[in-house]
Design an enzyme around this catalytic site. Structure first.
Site, mmCIF file in Angstrom:
data_model
loop_
_atom_site.group_PDB
_atom_site.id
_atom_site.type_symbol
_atom_site.label_atom_id
_atom_site.label_comp_id
_atom_site.label_asym_id
_atom_site.label_seq_id
_atom_site.Cartn_x
_atom_site.Cartn_y
_atom_site.Cartn_z
ATOM 1 N N CYS A 1 11.122 -5.203 -6.579
ATOM 2 C CA CYS A 1 11.530 -3.818 -6.858
ATOM 3 C C CYS A 1 12.528 -3.314 -5.815
ATOM 4 C CB CYS A 1 10.318 -2.899 -6.908
ATOM 5 S SG CYS A 1 8.997 -3.548 -7.930
ATOM 6 N N HIS B 1 12.157 3.937 -13.637
ATOM 7 C CA HIS B 1 12.143 2.830 -12.667
ATOM 8 C C HIS B 1 12.574 1.524 -13.325
ATOM 9 C CE1 HIS B 1 11.082 0.256 -9.409
ATOM 10 N NE2 HIS B 1 9.843 -0.003 -9.751
#
Lengths: 127, 385
Positions: free
Chosen positions: B83, B332
């Site tokens: 991430c 996201h």
């Protein structure tokens, strides 16, 4: 998981084989080539006790692919009496009765069956 | 080492882009960044992305994106750090500029997640973790962060409602962000009554699944001044890693890699937390927002919920945070997130943040996390007068 990978991991999955640093005595699981406590490179294989206590836990309600048939299930961090921590499923328990600090013991169980051979390995259950 | 400037920014809306492929999203964001400054030729293209290999069966993404932009002469590579892929790509771009290896770098973060089933996306996210000893157990990525949430509440006696206030503020900030995926208000009650994904975390305190791309153009500051009037300077770009897996660490309620990357970044910039006007933190899960505020020095350990409750992270508060909605409400798209954070800080520092503008914002900080606190990047940006 491929057959060679499964075979390679068997000592960890079936016998919780870790490593002890001959320099500082730190225990590692999985085994490491370099001790990250003292930087030593002289480590020997050591079977772990499989006895420990629960540090933290969660209940997985939306599992990743391959674990759909098992949900909901408990995942916890287990601190073994040797000091090393392991992530594992916690089984044979009512999730509402789990509490941090409870004593646990290793159990060899079915991990996953995604169409190929059936994978086995360590889980933990109340001692 | 040369000083680094951000001269162009661009992004797509985060959402379910059924009509756009991975490369289309990357091209759209890249072109916007190029149009922002009128520069269409770069030395390097760095693509921040985590999941293209698994979800699109596509690797070699750097060259694919560069070619799609018509940049056949440029260097190109995909940068992957789970991430934190986006933050890491910006970091690597900064190294190219600072060292003199390149005079112009396009960094584009991109992820396309909504073509996959939830189970496939969940498996892809779990690839951030050790496959042999973490993912092996059947844990989900949410599950590991749930362990953090439980340990945090237990260690500091913080109530779940107090943690649930963080995503509520993020949703409030996203209302005026045209690029955000979730533009609707939520309440603490709504968070607490939403389904549990992994105990104790509820659906409305976990970042969702989305598609999106964000891009920045980097150049040496000395050149930037000739191209645009008000470039934004990268005052520091650092990265730090911790023990790979959460369960190997003694403290589950603080991320050493946040503290280490922040310490290095503040030292490099000659600044402290008190000098930061606007903050972007990696709130993939509610509790991570609170832990970041503490690790970065904006609140004492166990006290971030009080700062949030007092309005401290809202626009006009002590440290306006995630002013475009953060991971939770902006969305996201994993590999793009770290670049969205930089784009949003630049909008603030340029005074282009519209209703979300933090008055007089001069310096911003972005924290981007890969794995559960494993790889953490830090960027400090500053206005150049």
């Amino acid at each position: 998981m491929s057959a060679p990978n499964y075979l390679r991991e068997a000592p960890r999955r079936y016998r919780l084989e870790g490593a002890r640093c001959k320099g500082c005595g730190a225990i590692h699981f999985p085994p490491k080539a370099i001790c990250d406590r003292c930087g030593g490179r002289d480590l020997e294989s050591e079977g772990l006790s499989g006895e420990g206590e629960l540090v933290a836990y969660t209940i997985i309600r939306h599992p990743p692919k391959g674990f759909e048939d098992q949900a909901p299930y408990v995942i916890g961090i287990v601190q073994l009496k040797e000091g090393v921590r392991i992530l594992s499923q916690i089984v044979d328990c009512d999730p509402t009765e789990l509490r941090e600090g409870m004593r646990l013991k290793v159990a060899i169980r079915r991990i996953k069956n995604d169409g190929g051979f059936i994978e086995y390995g360590y889980k933990f259950r109340p001692a | 080492m040369r000083r680094i400037a951000i001269i162009g920014i661009g992004c797509t809306k985060v959402g379910e882009h059924w009509d756009k492929a991975l490369r289309d999203l990357a091209v759209e964001a890249s072109l916007r960044a190029m149009e922002d400054v009128g520069l269409y030729d770069v030395d390097y293209v760095l693509v921040g992305n985590m999941m293209s290999g698994y979800l699109q069966n596509q690797e070699h993404l750097g060259a694919l994106v560069a070619d799609s932009l018509g940049l056949q002469g440029a260097g190109a590579a995909k940068i992957e750090a789970a991430c934190a892929s986006g933050g890491m790509a910006v970091h690597m771009g900064c190294q190219l500029i600072a060292s003199g290896a390149a005079d112009s770098v396009l960094v584009v973060g991109v992820e396309k997640m909504t073509d996959a089933t939830t189970q496939e996306a969940t498996k892809a996210l779990a690839m951030a973790e050790d496959q042999e000893y973490s993912a092996y157990t059947g844990t989900s990525f949410v599950g590991l962060n749930a362990l953090v949430a439980r340990a945090y509440m237990r260690a500091y006696g913080v109530g779940h409602e107090d943690i649930a206030r963080f995503p509520v503020i993020c949703h409030k900030h996203a209302l005026d962000n045209e690029f955000a995926q979730f533009r609707f208000p939520i309440t603490v009650e709504a968070v607490m009554s939403s389904p549990i994904v992994a105990d104790p975390l509820h659906l409305l305190e976990c970042a969702g699944i989305g598609d999106g791309a964000a891009a920045v153009l980097l150049a040496p500051l000395e050149d930037a001044r000739k191209i645009i009037d008000a470039p934004v300077e990268v005052l520091a770009s650092t990265v730090s890693i911790d023990k790979f897996s959460l369960h190997q660490r003694d403290d589950l309620t603080s991320f050493k890699a946040t503290r280490a990357s922040a310490e290095a970044a503040f030292k490099k910039a000659g600044l402290g937390a008190e000098d930061i006007d606007v903050l972007e933190v990696h709130d993939a899960f509610s509790v991570l927002g609170l832990i970041a505020l503490e690790d970065l020095g904006f609140a004492e350990r166990g006290k971030a919920a009080e700062l949030v409750k007092e309005g401290g992270i809202e626009i006009g508060g002590k440290i306006p945070t995630n002013t475009f909605g953060g991971l939770k409400a902006r969305g996201h798209p994993v590999g793009a997130t770290g670049v969205y954070q930089i784009v949003e800080l630049v909008r603030q520092l340029r005074g282009e943040a519209g209703k979300n503008q933090v008055e007089g914002a001069e310096r911003g900080y972005a924290q981007n996390i890969g794995g559960v606190g494993t790889t953490i990047t830090a960027h400090i940006l500053g206005r150049v007068d």
